[in-house]
Scaffold this motif. Structure first.
Motif, PDB file in Angstrom:
ATOM      1  N   GLY A 123       0.788  -1.138  -0.035  1.00  0.00           N
ATOM      2  CA  GLY A 123      -0.107  -0.052   0.050  1.00  0.00           C
ATOM      3  C   GLY A 123       0.828   1.302   0.169  1.00  0.00           C
ATOM      4  O   GLY A 123       0.287   2.289   0.147  1.00  0.00           O
ATOM      5  N   GLY A 124       2.185   1.260  -0.188  1.00  0.00           N
ATOM      6  CA  GLY A 124       2.947   2.402  -0.402  1.00  0.00           C
ATOM      7  C   GLY A 124       3.809   2.531   0.788  1.00  0.00           C
ATOM      8  O   GLY A 124       4.213   3.784   0.973  1.00  0.00           O
ATOM      9  N   LEU A 125       4.269   1.478   1.227  1.00  0.00           N
ATOM     10  CA  LEU A 125       4.895   1.808   2.914  1.00  0.00           C
ATOM     11  C   LEU A 125       6.417   2.491   2.245  1.00  0.00           C
ATOM     12  O   LEU A 125       6.796   3.379   2.919  1.00  0.00           O
ATOM     13  CB  LEU A 125       5.152   0.538   3.398  1.00  0.00           C
ATOM     14  N   GLU A 126       6.928   1.845   1.401  1.00  0.00           N
ATOM     15  CA  GLU A 126       8.449   2.303   0.833  1.00  0.00           C
ATOM     16  C   GLU A 126       8.297   3.681   0.229  1.00  0.00           C
ATOM     17  O   GLU A 126       9.136   4.620   0.549  1.00  0.00           O
ATOM     18  CB  GLU A 126       9.056   1.288   0.033  1.00  0.00           C
ATOM     19  N   SER A 127       7.440   3.691  -0.611  1.00  0.00           N
ATOM     20  CA  SER A 127       7.184   5.140  -1.194  1.00  0.00           C
ATOM     21  C   SER A 127       6.810   6.554  -0.476  1.00  0.00           C
ATOM     22  O   SER A 127       7.318   7.503  -0.792  1.00  0.00           O
ATOM     23  CB  SER A 127       6.031   5.079  -2.706  1.00  0.00           C
ATOM     24  N   THR A 128       6.045   6.186   0.458  1.00  0.00           N
ATOM     25  CA  THR A 128       5.763   6.997   1.550  1.00  0.00           C
ATOM     26  C   THR A 128       7.012   7.555   2.260  1.00  0.00           C
ATOM     27  O   THR A 128       7.111   8.942   2.148  1.00  0.00           O
ATOM     28  CB  THR A 128       4.833   6.509   2.438  1.00  0.00           C
ATOM     29  N   SER A 168       7.967   0.241   9.786  1.00  0.00           N
ATOM     30  CA  SER A 168       6.438   0.558   9.204  1.00  0.00           C
ATOM     31  C   SER A 168       5.832  -0.465   9.963  1.00  0.00           C
ATOM     32  O   SER A 168       5.904  -1.439  10.322  1.00  0.00           O
ATOM     33  CB  SER A 168       6.436   0.385   7.715  1.00  0.00           C
ATOM     34  N   THR A 169       4.414  -0.498   9.683  1.00  0.00           N
ATOM     35  CA  THR A 169       3.514  -1.409  10.045  1.00  0.00           C
ATOM     36  C   THR A 169       2.315  -1.387   9.181  1.00  0.00           C
ATOM     37  O   THR A 169       2.059  -0.511   8.523  1.00  0.00           O
ATOM     38  CB  THR A 169       2.905  -0.923  11.653  1.00  0.00           C
ATOM     39  N   ILE A 170       1.612  -2.380   9.241  1.00  0.00           N
ATOM     40  CA  ILE A 170       0.502  -2.685   8.116  1.00  0.00           C
ATOM     41  C   ILE A 170      -0.887  -2.827   9.195  1.00  0.00           C
ATOM     42  O   ILE A 170      -1.083  -3.594  10.074  1.00  0.00           O
ATOM     43  CB  ILE A 170       0.604  -4.198   7.548  1.00  0.00           C
ATOM     44  N   ALA A 171      -1.661  -1.924   8.801  1.00  0.00           N
ATOM     45  CA  ALA A 171      -2.988  -1.841   9.533  1.00  0.00           C
ATOM     46  C   ALA A 171      -4.197  -2.619   9.284  1.00  0.00           C
ATOM     47  O   ALA A 171      -5.170  -2.910  10.268  1.00  0.00           O
ATOM     48  CB  ALA A 171      -3.376  -0.169   9.594  1.00  0.00           C
ATOM     49  N   GLY A 172      -4.183  -3.216   8.128  1.00  0.00           N
ATOM     50  CA  GLY A 172      -5.272  -3.642   7.473  1.00  0.00           C
ATOM     51  C   GLY A 172      -6.350  -2.912   6.901  1.00  0.00           C
ATOM     52  O   GLY A 172      -6.474  -1.760   7.281  1.00  0.00           O
ATOM     53  N   ALA A 173      -7.062  -3.292   6.089  1.00  0.00           N
ATOM     54  CA  ALA A 173      -8.112  -2.506   5.277  1.00  0.00           C
ATOM     55  C   ALA A 173      -9.070  -1.885   6.173  1.00  0.00           C
ATOM     56  O   ALA A 173      -9.575  -0.830   6.043  1.00  0.00           O
ATOM     57  CB  ALA A 173      -8.710  -3.371   4.337  1.00  0.00           C
ATOM     58  N   ASP A 174      -9.405  -2.574   7.369  1.00  0.00           N
ATOM     59  CA  ASP A 174     -10.484  -1.978   8.301  1.00  0.00           C
ATOM     60  C   ASP A 174      -9.725  -1.276   9.408  1.00  0.00           C
ATOM     61  O   ASP A 174     -10.252  -0.856  10.415  1.00  0.00           O
ATOM     62  CB  ASP A 174     -11.339  -3.083   8.578  1.00  0.00           C
ATOM     63  N   ASN A 175      -8.285  -1.182   9.701  1.00  0.00           N
ATOM     64  CA  ASN A 175      -7.455  -0.614  10.393  1.00  0.00           C
ATOM     65  C   ASN A 175      -7.580  -1.251  11.969  1.00  0.00           C
ATOM     66  O   ASN A 175      -7.434  -0.726  12.849  1.00  0.00           O
ATOM     67  CB  ASN A 175      -7.824   0.780  10.622  1.00  0.00           C
TER      68      ASN A 175
END
Length: 203
Positions: A123-128, A168-175
């Motif tokens: 979802g754009g972790l690195e590009s962010t 970084s962390t991954i929150a999930g589509a519903d956070n």
């Protein structure tokens, strides 16, 4: 040695990562670490519709960062969620308010780093993080990431945040997914790593 952790968090994921970054930085002798938020730009009614009001109450006590605090810091570690592969608008507006610091070269030779969160692994972790690095480079800052000596970013056995660009962390589509211990360890590692390098530069 003063270290600022400056972040924007909507649902609390970046807030948790910011706390871990601060914990890591505090492990370095002589480090004075402060948490600061960037100003909110969305109206309350929009935040309510997004379900962000209640989560934000958890970190409402964190002071808003001032430009004077940036100027007095030796290192600044920024945290932002992703927005379509880029930093969030709140962080972008905060960066855009630092024109006077850029004009005066105030942030030149200060150490900088970035951490982030996204809803998915792609979802754009690195590009962010890299989009933030551009601003830090224009300010003349020394960028420090998350080296592969943090082994927690290696492996494919489970969902993992973290890259050489930053924690970084991954929150999930519903956070609903909160940062796991490995991702928090990555944030602590980056905080300690940045504080260690800053300490050597200050000396």
């Amino acid at each position: 040695m003063k270290i600022l952790v400056v972040y924007y968090s909507m649902y609390g994921h970046i807030h948790q990562m910011a706390q871990a970054v601060a914990e890591g930085a505090k492990m370095v002798e002589g480090a004075e670490v402060e948490l600061r938020r960037v100003p909110e730009t969305l109206p309350t009614e929009v935040l309510e519709k997004m379900g962000a009001i209640e989560p934000q109450k958890v970190f409402a006590h964190i002071p808003i960062c001032s430009l004077e605090e940036l100027a007095s810091a030796d290192a600044i570690i920024f945290g932002t969620p992703t927005r379509f592969g880029n930093m969030c608008g709140q962080m972008r507006q905060f960066f855009d308010s630092t024109g006077e610091l850029w004009k005066d070269g105030t942030l030149v030779r200060k150490v900088g780093g970035v951490f982030t969160s996204a809803s998915t692994q792609h979802g754009g972790l690195e590009s962010t993080i890299l989009s933030c690095h551009i601003t830090l480079l224009h300010q003349g800052m020394i960028i420090v990431g998350l080296p592969y000596s943090f082994q927690g970013q290696m492996g494919v056995d489970k969902i993992r945040g973290g890259s050489p660009y930053g924690a970084s962390t991954i929150a999930g589509a519903d956070n609903s997914r909160i940062p796991d211990e490995n991702e928090l360890d990555g944030a602590r590692f980056q905080g300690r790593h940045i504080a260690t390098i800053t300490s050597k530069l200050v000396q």
